[in-house]
Structures are given as C-alpha cells and as structure tokens.
Scaffold this motif. Structure first.
Motif, PDB file in Angstrom:
ATOM      1  N   ILE A  46       0.818  -1.122  -0.070  1.00 33.12           N
ATOM      2  CA  ILE A  46       0.079  -0.015   0.153  1.00 33.12           C
ATOM      3  C   ILE A  46       0.969   1.227  -0.006  1.00 33.12           C
ATOM      4  O   ILE A  46       0.808   2.084  -0.934  1.00 33.12           O
ATOM      5  N   LEU A  47       1.821   1.305   0.825  1.00 30.59           N
ATOM      6  CA  LEU A  47       2.771   2.423   0.998  1.00 30.59           C
ATOM      7  C   LEU A  47       3.730   2.781   0.118  1.00 30.59           C
ATOM      8  O   LEU A  47       3.907   3.888  -0.556  1.00 30.59           O
ATOM      9  N   SER A  48       4.163   1.594  -0.680  1.00 27.92           N
ATOM     10  CA  SER A  48       4.900   1.728  -1.880  1.00 27.92           C
ATOM     11  C   SER A  48       4.152   2.515  -3.055  1.00 27.92           C
ATOM     12  O   SER A  48       4.770   3.241  -3.809  1.00 27.92           O
ATOM     13  N   ASP A  49       2.945   2.005  -3.250  1.00 27.27           N
ATOM     14  CA  ASP A  49       2.093   2.491  -4.166  1.00 27.27           C
ATOM     15  C   ASP A  49       1.703   3.960  -4.003  1.00 27.27           C
ATOM     16  O   ASP A  49       1.697   4.407  -5.055  1.00 27.27           O
ATOM     17  N   GLU A  50       1.970   4.261  -2.893  1.00 30.14           N
ATOM     18  CA  GLU A  50       1.849   5.688  -2.538  1.00 30.14           C
ATOM     19  C   GLU A  50       3.026   6.585  -2.668  1.00 30.14           C
ATOM     20  O   GLU A  50       3.129   7.758  -2.378  1.00 30.14           O
ATOM     21  N   GLY A  51       4.138   5.898  -2.936  1.00 33.01           N
ATOM     22  CA  GLY A  51       5.309   6.590  -3.312  1.00 33.01           C
ATOM     23  C   GLY A  51       6.563   6.617  -2.309  1.00 33.01           C
ATOM     24  O   GLY A  51       7.399   7.271  -2.259  1.00 33.01           O
ATOM     25  N   TYR A  52       6.121   5.866  -1.058  1.00 33.02           N
ATOM     26  CA  TYR A  52       7.020   5.844   0.127  1.00 33.02           C
ATOM     27  C   TYR A  52       8.146   4.814  -0.075  1.00 33.02           C
ATOM     28  O   TYR A  52       7.818   3.758  -0.695  1.00 33.02           O
ATOM     29  N   ASP A  53       9.377   5.036   0.560  1.00 29.97           N
ATOM     30  CA  ASP A  53      10.457   3.958   0.436  1.00 29.97           C
ATOM     31  C   ASP A  53      10.090   3.194   1.779  1.00 29.97           C
ATOM     32  O   ASP A  53      10.117   3.804   2.901  1.00 29.97           O
ATOM     33  N   ILE A  54      10.088   1.877   1.724  1.00 32.00           N
ATOM     34  CA  ILE A  54       9.604   0.918   2.939  1.00 32.00           C
ATOM     35  C   ILE A  54      10.634   0.064   3.271  1.00 32.00           C
ATOM     36  O   ILE A  54      11.496  -0.479   2.414  1.00 32.00           O
ATOM     37  N   LEU A  99      -4.812   5.224   7.781  1.00 36.45           N
ATOM     38  CA  LEU A  99      -3.548   4.564   7.707  1.00 36.45           C
ATOM     39  C   LEU A  99      -2.658   5.799   6.840  1.00 36.45           C
ATOM     40  O   LEU A  99      -1.678   6.225   7.311  1.00 36.45           O
ATOM     41  N   LEU A 100      -3.232   6.281   5.718  1.00 39.72           N
ATOM     42  CA  LEU A 100      -2.600   7.448   4.772  1.00 39.72           C
ATOM     43  C   LEU A 100      -2.650   8.697   5.427  1.00 39.72           C
ATOM     44  O   LEU A 100      -1.484   9.519   5.482  1.00 39.72           O
ATOM     45  N   ALA A 101      -3.591   8.944   6.308  1.00 34.54           N
ATOM     46  CA  ALA A 101      -3.768  10.189   7.123  1.00 34.54           C
ATOM     47  C   ALA A 101      -2.881  10.338   8.090  1.00 34.54           C
ATOM     48  O   ALA A 101      -2.226  11.209   8.188  1.00 34.54           O
ATOM     49  N   ALA A 102      -2.752   9.068   8.779  1.00 36.39           N
ATOM     50  CA  ALA A 102      -1.748   9.128   9.865  1.00 36.39           C
ATOM     51  C   ALA A 102      -0.278   9.442   9.578  1.00 36.39           C
ATOM     52  O   ALA A 102       0.584   9.830   9.994  1.00 36.39           O
ATOM     53  N   VAL A 103      -0.242   8.808   8.415  1.00 30.99           N
ATOM     54  CA  VAL A 103       1.448   8.670   7.467  1.00 30.99           C
ATOM     55  C   VAL A 103       1.691  10.326   7.309  1.00 30.99           C
ATOM     56  O   VAL A 103       2.712  10.821   7.573  1.00 30.99           O
ATOM     57  N   ARG A 104       0.473  10.777   6.659  1.00 25.54           N
ATOM     58  CA  ARG A 104       0.812  12.094   6.078  1.00 25.54           C
ATOM     59  C   ARG A 104       0.979  13.150   7.309  1.00 25.54           C
ATOM     60  O   ARG A 104       1.834  14.120   7.144  1.00 25.54           O
ATOM     61  N   ARG A 105       0.305  13.054   8.275  1.00 20.01           N
ATOM     62  CA  ARG A 105       0.441  13.911   9.686  1.00 20.01           C
ATOM     63  C   ARG A 105       1.764  13.480  10.120  1.00 20.01           C
ATOM     64  O   ARG A 105       2.303  14.589  10.608  1.00 20.01           O
ATOM     65  N   GLY A 106       2.233  12.352  10.181  1.00 17.92           N
ATOM     66  CA  GLY A 106       3.541  12.101  10.810  1.00 17.92           C
ATOM     67  C   GLY A 106       4.612  12.813   9.934  1.00 17.92           C
ATOM     68  O   GLY A 106       5.470  13.199  10.602  1.00 17.92           O
ATOM     69  N   LEU A 107       4.496  12.604   8.771  1.00 19.03           N
ATOM     70  CA  LEU A 107       5.752  13.303   7.785  1.00 19.03           C
ATOM     71  C   LEU A 107       5.563  14.680   7.682  1.00 19.03           C
ATOM     72  O   LEU A 107       6.492  15.248   7.430  1.00 19.03           O
ATOM     73  N   GLN A 108       4.451  15.212   7.857  1.00 20.10           N
ATOM     74  CA  GLN A 108       4.387  16.820   8.274  1.00 20.10           C
ATOM     75  C   GLN A 108       4.680  17.310   9.311  1.00 20.10           C
ATOM     76  O   GLN A 108       5.190  18.660   9.335  1.00 20.10           O
TER      77      GLN A 108
END
Length: 414
Positions: free
Chosen positions: A20-28, A110-119
């Motif tokens: 899921i996260l790789s498809d969103e462009g993240y390095d896992i 999941l995606l919302a939590a990841v975005r908040r964390g990275l911001q």
C-alpha cells in the motif's frame, strides 16, 4: 522519497502495508521484531515508524520506552494493534507516540496518519545522557533505578559506596532532569560562587569519588551543600572510602556527616557482567545518534567478549571502549577481532599494572583481583584450567575468588 519503517511480526501485514505504502510513493523498510527494528532504526534512518504493539520478543510499548530513554523519538512513531485498548493508546501517546491505529487498519486512516507524521516538525529537545532508564530489560538496573528515585524523592544528597567498576555516573545521570545542568565538582579549579550555583539551578552536582577532591574542592562541596534547597540542587557522589577513613584524612566532620546521612551500594560492572552487552549496545546507539561515531553495530561475538572483560574503570571505561571500537573499525560490524586487537593490549597492560598508592593489604587484594580476572578471561571462565595455571587447588581457588568478589556467573567449567 520519505522512508517508512514497518515493524510487525505478522508477515502478511508487513507485506500488505509495504504494498500500500509503496504504491503511494514511499520507500519501505521492514522489520519482523524488536531486534531487527533497532538495527533498522539506526541504519535506515526512517522518517516515520509504524510499530506493532504485540510482538513475540519485545513488545512495541517496551521498544517505545527504550527509544524514548535514548532520545530516539525525534522520528514520528505510529502504534498499531489488533487488541487496542484506551489504556494502551494513552500510555503510548504519553511515551511519545504521535498516533494509534487499530487493526484491521482502514486505508484512509493509515494514509492520513502517515501524512500527519511526515508533516510534523521534529521536536528539538535537549539531548539526555545514557542513564539507567536506557536499560529497561535489566532486572538489576530497573531495581536500582527504583531505589535511586525513591531516595531522590526525599533527599538532596546521596553518597554511593563504590569501588572498582563503578557505575556512579550512570546512577547520577538517572536522577538528572531532562535538559537540566550537570556540574562535576572535581573539574572545578576555582572557588564556587553563588552565580555558579544559580547557573546550575535544578541540576545535579556530581563527584565520581570523594577521595579525588583537593582541599579547595572540598570547600566548594561544603559551600554547595549548605545551599542545595535554595538552588533546587541534588548532590550525587561516589566514595571508595568509608566515613571513618575520610575523617582520618582530615575531612571536615560536619561535611562528612552530611554526605553519609544517606548512602547506597550500587552493583559494579563485575556484578553486572550479563548486562554489559546491552550497556555497550545502548552506548553505541547514543554515540551514533549524537554524531560522535559512524553507524556501526556490535556482533554477537564482540558483545560476548565485552561481557567477559574486566572493567576496573567502570562505566566510563566501557563507554570509552565502545567509542574507540566504533571509531577504529572500518567495517559496519564490530567483530571479535576488533575487540581483541583494540582492547586486548590495554587489558593486558592493566592486568600488569601494580597498585602502589594504597595500603599494602588493599594493594595485595587489588593485584590479586586483577590477576584472577585477567586469567579467568583468558581461560574463558574455565575453573579447571585456571586452577592448573595458578597452581591452586579448586576448593581453595573458589574460596579465593569469592573472597575477592569475583562472580563466576554462568561461566563454563568443562
């Protein structure tokens, strides 16, 4: 490309989150337990961590506590659990986690939590030193930490009855408030004054060994003792000599009486041999995070070698050894050969050094302790070979080792 570390013992969940996260462009980066997560946290330097709570070796909350104790929470951590409770979520957030997700995790959450964390902007906090809180898996050190905190809650002065292998600084650092001052009285060459105490307000005044103090530094100590309450200070000092011995050495009686009102005898590194590998690992993490050494890891063989070595210089000697190994090793992994090459000669020299600045009885015991520690290490703890080498009958040898306070632990004897 933001890098995300996913820590979960279930391979299906790791693969799903990775996809899921790789498809969103993240390095896992993936880790299946706390051991691999620790290594990945240092080597991969992720921008965010997704951390499962329920894992077989060390649970996620314990790992979160460990990272918090070592100032590794500048990276956002999102906890995950299929058995989440309000209490667990609250505890995780108090420890420093930025969010908590319940399994099965909804995609948008999941995606919302990841975005908040990275911001989120990384918090700039004063960097704490290594303390007993850095070793949550050691039962003796957890017990010692509770004793220290109980004493500190009611007293401003504590004297640690120490000897060779002291962990006095580790004890004192445990009582230091995050970001508060630290003043080593033995390092002062000038008289201490009120502005100096004001600048140390709320902090720790530390002395590794009272016997190291000059007469002028003893006066500084007496000056500070009378003003602990006014400046919200605590004094933690080690002493290799008794109250009576200090008085015989012309120390002022009121000062000695005040210092010895509350004492504690912490274990030495000789008593904590089984905890030395964890101490070395956490010291290496601290040095890497502080930019003092390049990223390195200690091999199992290297850690076992450090465990069996005598550390007469205590925690400070162990810290210096870890730093030397990390700086002197060219490979990513510090191996057994590195330990033997860099520390073997120093230990051999220490074993041959004669203690000349103490009474004859103490000097004899000190030499015997170094002698047996040295040969016990060379024989990998084998009592039969040690008895042959030293020419002592086994029963007498056991009695001698016990008398010298040399623990045998779980050493081999075949």
């Amino acid at each position: 490309m933001p890098k995300i570390l996913v820590v979960d013992d279930e391979v299906g969940i790791r693969e799903l989150l990775s996809e899921i996260l790789s498809d969103e462009g993240y390095d896992i980066v993936l880790a299946e337990n706390a051991t691999t997560a620790r290594a990945a946290r240092l080597s991969a330097k992720p921008d965010l961590v997704l951390l499962d709570i329920w894992m077989p070796d060390v649970d996620g909350v314990t790992l979160l506590k460990e990272w918090a104790a070592n100032d590794l929470l500048s990276v956002p951590v999102v906890m995950m659990s299929g058995h989440g409770t309000i209490d667990t979520a609250v505890e995780a957030v108090k420890l420093g986690a930025m969010d908590f997700l319940e399994k099965p995790i909804a995609l948008q959450k999941l995606l919302a939590a990841v975005r908040r964390g990275l911001q989120r902007q990384p918090s700039i906090r004063p960097r704490n030193s290594v303390s007993l809180a850095s070793f949550p898996r050691s039962a003796p050190l957890k017990d010692l930490r509770r004793r220290l905190e109980q004493i500190a809650d009611k007293a401003r002065s504590l004297t640690l009855r120490t000897g060779a292998g002291t962990i006095a600084e580790l004890c004192a650092r445990t009582l230091q408030r995050p970001g508060s001052p630290w003043l080593d009285i033995a390092s002062l060459s000038q008289p201490i004054d009120l502005p100096a105490l004001e600048s140390a307000r709320g902090g720790i005044l530390y002395i590794e060994d009272l016997t190291q103090l000059t007469r002028a530094q003893q006066k500084n100590l007496a000056f500070a003792l009378d003003r602990l309450d006014k400046y919200d200070l605590k004094i933690v000092c080690g002493s290799s000599r008794s109250q009576e011995e200090l008085l015989a050495d012309a120390w002022e009686a009121p000062v000695v009486k005040r210092l010895f009102e509350i004492t504690l005898a912490p274990p030495s590194l000789a008593d904590l041999k089984d905890d030395v590998p964890e101490m070395a690992t956490q010291l290496l993490v601290y040095l890497i995070e502080g930019g003092e050494v390049p990223p390195r890891r200690l091999s199992t063989a290297a850690l076992n070698a450090l465990r069996t070595k005598p550390w007469p210089g205590g925690f400070g000697e162990l810290r210096a050894a870890v730093r030397s190994l990390a700086l002197g090793t060219l490979e990513d992994e510090i191996g057994l050969d590195d330990v033997n090459r860099q520390l073997g000669r120093a230990n051999a020299a220490a074993a041959q050094a004669l203690p000349l600045d103490m009474p004859l009885r103490e000097a004899r015991e000190s030499f015997e302790r170094m002698y047996f520690e040295y040969h016990l290490q060379l024989e990998s703890g084998n009592i039969t070979r040690l008895a042959d080498k030293t020419g002592l009958e086994r029963t007498h040898l056991y009695r001698k080792l016990k008398q010298l306070g040399i623990p045998l632990g779980r050493r081999g004897d075949s």
